[in-house]
Design a protein around this motif. Structure first.
Motif, PDB file in Angstrom:
ATOM      1  N   PRO A 144       6.075   7.908   0.658  1.00 14.57           N
ATOM      2  CA  PRO A 144       7.204   7.702   1.578  1.00 14.57           C
ATOM      3  C   PRO A 144       8.367   6.991   0.882  1.00 14.57           C
ATOM      4  CG  PRO A 144       5.382   6.245   2.143  1.00 14.57           C
ATOM      5  CD  PRO A 144       4.943   7.084   0.988  1.00 14.57           C
TER       6      PRO A 144
ATOM      7  N   ASP B 292       1.592   4.243  -3.005  1.00 15.50           N
ATOM      8  CA  ASP B 292       1.330   5.674  -2.811  1.00 15.50           C
ATOM      9  C   ASP B 292       2.424   6.551  -3.403  1.00 15.50           C
ATOM     10  OD1 ASP B 292      -0.968   5.045  -1.464  1.00 15.50           O
ATOM     11  OD2 ASP B 292      -0.121   5.331   0.533  1.00 15.50           O
TER      12      ASP B 292
ATOM     13  N   ILE C 270       9.348   3.595   4.837  1.00 15.35           N
ATOM     14  CA  ILE C 270       8.435   2.445   4.893  1.00 15.35           C
ATOM     15  C   ILE C 270       9.022   1.361   5.785  1.00 15.35           C
ATOM     16  CG2 ILE C 270       7.376   0.586   3.552  1.00 15.35           C
ATOM     17  CD1 ILE C 270       7.201   2.605   1.205  1.00 15.35           C
TER      18      ILE C 270
ATOM     19  N   ARG D 177       0.837  -1.205   0.000  1.00 19.23           N
ATOM     20  CA  ARG D 177       0.000   0.000   0.000  1.00 19.23           C
ATOM     21  C   ARG D 177       0.875   1.260   0.000  1.00 19.23           C
ATOM     22  NH1 ARG D 177      -3.873  -0.071   4.764  1.00 19.23           N
ATOM     23  NH2 ARG D 177      -4.273  -2.112   3.883  1.00 19.23           N
ATOM     24  N   HIS D 178       1.889   1.279   0.875  1.00 18.94           N
ATOM     25  CA  HIS D 178       2.771   2.451   0.943  1.00 18.94           C
ATOM     26  C   HIS D 178       3.580   2.627  -0.343  1.00 18.94           C
ATOM     27  CE1 HIS D 178       1.786   3.492   4.992  1.00 18.94           C
ATOM     28  NE2 HIS D 178       2.331   2.402   5.532  1.00 18.94           N
TER      29      HIS D 178
END
Length: 135
Positions: free
Chosen positions: A99, A96, A104, A92-93
């Motif tokens: 980050p 995005d 992470i 998910r990160h």
């Protein structure tokens, strides 16, 4: 003995209590599985620090040994569930694109980015950078 009639039986009370008992039984089936409750606690605890088996067990009002035993009966291990939660959050990160990989790794409780990268490669067969570029 079980076949003998109950002299104090009350058919009206039975009619009242039977639906209530059925509703309670139905609610028991709605309770989330232990593995789902562990995943929820892992998500909650990952925000603070590395979630330990002891912390998760305490949050679920179980001893660590009982928690491990019940997970084993359901075909899970604590480490497996922790890896699943970390993998889902990592994906998910990375999707995005915000980050950094280092951030992470720290968010997911890894001591160093290199440990996170090895774990991510084990989970997905690719590096976090490759995954991020593909998503």
């Amino acid at each position: 003995m079980l076949a003998l009639p109950i002299p104090t039986a009350d058919p009206q009370l039975l009619a009242l209590l039977e639906p209530h008992a059925a509703a309670l039984l139905a609610r028991l089936n709605e309770l989330p599985a232990l593995a789902d409750r562990v995943r929820h606690e892992l998500l909650r605890l990952l925000v603070q620090s590395e979630p330990s088996l002891e912390a998760v067990a305490e949050a679920l009002s179980l001893s660590p040994r009982i928690l491990q035993g019940q997970l084993r009966q359901d075909g899970h291990t604590y480490q497996q569930l922790l890896d699943e939660v970390r993998r889902e959050l990592a994906e998910r990160h990375l999707g995005d694109h915000i980050p950094s990989i280092k951030d992470i790794a720290l968010l997911l409780g890894f001591a160093e980015p290199s440990v996170f990268i090895r774990a991510f490669r084990r989970w997905t067969g690719q590096t976090p950078g490759t995954f991020r570029r593909a998503s």
